[in-house]
Write an enzyme that holds these catalytic residues in place. Structure first.
Site, short mmCIF file in Angstrom:
data_model
loop_
_atom_site.label_atom_id
_atom_site.label_comp_id
_atom_site.label_asym_id
_atom_site.label_seq_id
_atom_site.Cartn_x
_atom_site.Cartn_y
_atom_site.Cartn_z
CB CYS A 166 -7.28 -26.22 -7.71
SG CYS A 166 -6.06 -24.99 -8.05
CB CYS B 67 -7.64 -22.91 -9.88
SG CYS B 67 -6.44 -24.22 -10.13
#
Lengths: 304, 102
Positions: free
Chosen positions: B28, B31
Site C-alpha cells: 500500500c 502506508c
C-alpha cells in the site's frame, strides 16, 4: 513572486520542475499529498517507460521526485483551494492559509478515482469500500468481495482478489467488458469469479460494516451480500479549481495541445488533466517539459 | 523503536501510555509514505509508542479491531482506543491527537 507555480508533483509536475530549473526560472512545486508523486505510485509495475524497464510505479515516482529535488526544486505541501487571476500574475490560496503568487501556472493536478455518487458510498468508504485491491484485498480472505467496473483495472482487481477471497463478483453496468481480451479470458477461466452484467449499483447497505450492495438489473432491484467492494469505475480530472478560468471538454479535461497552452493566458496544462488520447508517464513527462517552454516564451514576451 | 505486533503480544504492547497502532500492508503506497513519518513522530516524542501490525499476516487483529482499509491508525491511551484515522494522515493531524491524549 515566483515565475511559475507548478500544481501537482506527478511525472508531469516533476518534469516541469526539472525543466524550469534548467531554464533558470524561479518555480515552486505545490503538492497536496505528503511526498506525493501522483497516480503512478499506485502502479505495481511500469514496463513502457524508456530506460527504466520493470520498475514499480512507486519506485519510479521516487526517482522522479529525487531528480527534481537534486536539481534544487522548491516544494511545498499544500492543497490549493482557489486560484485568483490578478493583473499580470496569479494568487493561489491554500487550505492551510498559505498564499503563493506566480506569474504563470503549470497545472498538473492529474486525475482522481471516480466514485458512483450513490447512497451509502461515503459512509462505507475505507470501511468496506476501497479503490485499491492490492492494499485492502487481505481483509477479504475467505470472504465475499465485489468489484464494480468493466475495464482493465476492474478485471485485474477481480483476478487479484480471486486468489484471496472465497468469491468475487464483478458488477458491470454494460453487457460487455471494456477490458482487454486476455483479462476477459482469465476472468472467464477463474472458477470463483461471477460476472453480473447490466447491473447498475444503487446503494451500499450495512450497519457498522458494509453488508451488501443493491443494484438495478432489467428494471428489477436486487441485493448482493458482500463483505467488501472495490470501485474501478474510471477516473475524473482534478480540474475543478480552474472552472470558469480555462476551457474544458465535456468531461472536465483542460483543453490544450501538446504545448500546454490553455484558453487562459499564463496557465498551462500538463499530464493526465489535459485533453489527450494517451495518458501515460511518458506523455505526462513530455507535457511538463513542453509547458515550461511555453511558459518561458510567455514570460519573456511579457518582460519585453 | 517501533514494535511489530501480532495477536499474541498486541494487547500487552498497547496496555500502557499513548500508543499508535499502525495497521499497514507492504503493497500500500500511502502506508509506505506514512511509515517514515510515523517513525519520525515516535523519535521526536519519547512518550509515544508505535506498534506496527501487518494486515497481511494478522487478520485476526484486523478482524477484532474492525480494520478494513490500510493505513489505519488506532490511538490508544492506557489500552483504550480513543481515536482512529483511516487513510493517509498529515503529521499535524497525528500530533494534535497525541497532544490531546497527554
Amino acid at each position: 513572486m515566483y515565475d511559475i507555480a507548478i500544481i501537482g508533483s506527478g511525472p508531469a509536475g516533476l518534469s516541469a520542475a526539472v525543466y524550469a530549473k534548467r531554464a533558470e526560472l524561479n518555480a515552486i512545486v505545490i503538492e497536496k499529498e505528503y511526498m506525493g508523486t501522483g497516480q503512478i505510485a499506485e502502479s505495481s509495475r511500469v514496463d513502457n517507460y524508456l530506460g527504466l524497464y520493470g520498475e514499480s510505479g512507486f519506485d519510479l515516482g521516487e526517482k522522479f521526485r529525487r531528480h527534481a529535488e537534486n536539481v534544487g526544486t522548491e516544494f511545498t505541501e499544500a492543497e490549493i483551494v482557489e486560484i485568483l487571476p490578478q493583473k499580470e500574475s496569479f494568487l493561489l490560496k491554500a487550505a492551510d492559509g498559505q498564499e503563493i503568487s506566480a506569474r504563470a501556472i503549470i497545472y498538473a493536478a492529474g486525475t482522481t478515482h471516480r466514485q458512483l455518487g450513490i447512497k451509502g458510498e461515503s459512509e462505507f468508504l475505507s470501511n468496506g469500500i476501497s479503490f485499491c485491491a492490492v492494499c485492502d484485498g487481505a481483509f477479504y480472505s475467505e470472504k465475499k468481495a465485489a468489484v464494480i467496473g468493466g475495464g482493465d483495472t476492474a478485471l485485474s482487481d477481480a483476478l487479484y482478489l480471486s486468489a484471496i477471497a472465497e468469491k468475487v463478483y464483478i458488477l458491470h453496468r454494460r453487457e460487455s467488458f471494456r477490458a482487454s481480451a486476455a483479462l476477459q479470458k482469465a476472468v472467464k477461466d477463474t472458477a470463483n469469479i461471477e460476472c453480473i452484467p447490466n447491473a447498475v449499483p444503487t446503494e451500499f447497505i450495512g450497519g457498522k460494516k458494509l453488508e451488501a450492495v443493491k443494484y438495478l438489473r432489467d428494471g428489477k432491484e436486487s441485493c448482493l451480500p458482500v463483505d467488501g467492494v472495490f470501485l474501478a469505475v474510471g477516473r475524473i480530472p482534478n480540474s475543478g479549481l480552474l472552472k470558469d478560468i480555462v476551457c474544458m471538454d465535456k468531461n472536465g479535461y483542460i483543453l490544450a495541445d501538446e504545448n500546454g497552452i490553455t484558453s487562459a493566458e499564463g496557465i498551462f496544462a500538463a499530464g493526465d488533466v489535459r485533453t489527450k488520447t494517451l495518458r501515460q508517464v511518458i506523455t505526462a513527462a513530455a507535457d511538463g517539459a513542453n509547458c515550461v517552454e511555453s511558459a518561458r516564451i510567455f514570460l519573456s514576451e511579457k518582460r519585453s | 523503536m517501533s514494535v511489530r505486533a501480532n495477536a499474541d503480544n498486541f494487547e500487552e504492547e498497547i496496555k500502557k501510555g499513548v500508543v499508535i497502532a499502525d495497521f499497514y500492508s507492504d503493497s500500500c503506497v500511502p502506508c509506505k509514505r506514512m511509515s517514515p513519518l510515523l517513525a519520525e513522530i515516535e523519535e521526536e516524542n519519547d512518550d509515544v509508542k508505535l506498534v506496527k501490525v501487518n494486515v497481511n499476516f494478522e487478520s485476526s487483529l484486523s478482524e477484532k479491531y474492525e480494520v478494513q482499509a490500510v493505513p489505519t491508525l488506532i490511538f490508544f491511551k492506557d489500552g483504550a482506543e480513543t481515536d482512529r484515522i483511516r487513510g493517509a494522515a498529515k503529521k499535524a493531524e497525528i500530533l494534535e491527537i497525541i497532544n490531546k491524549l497527554r
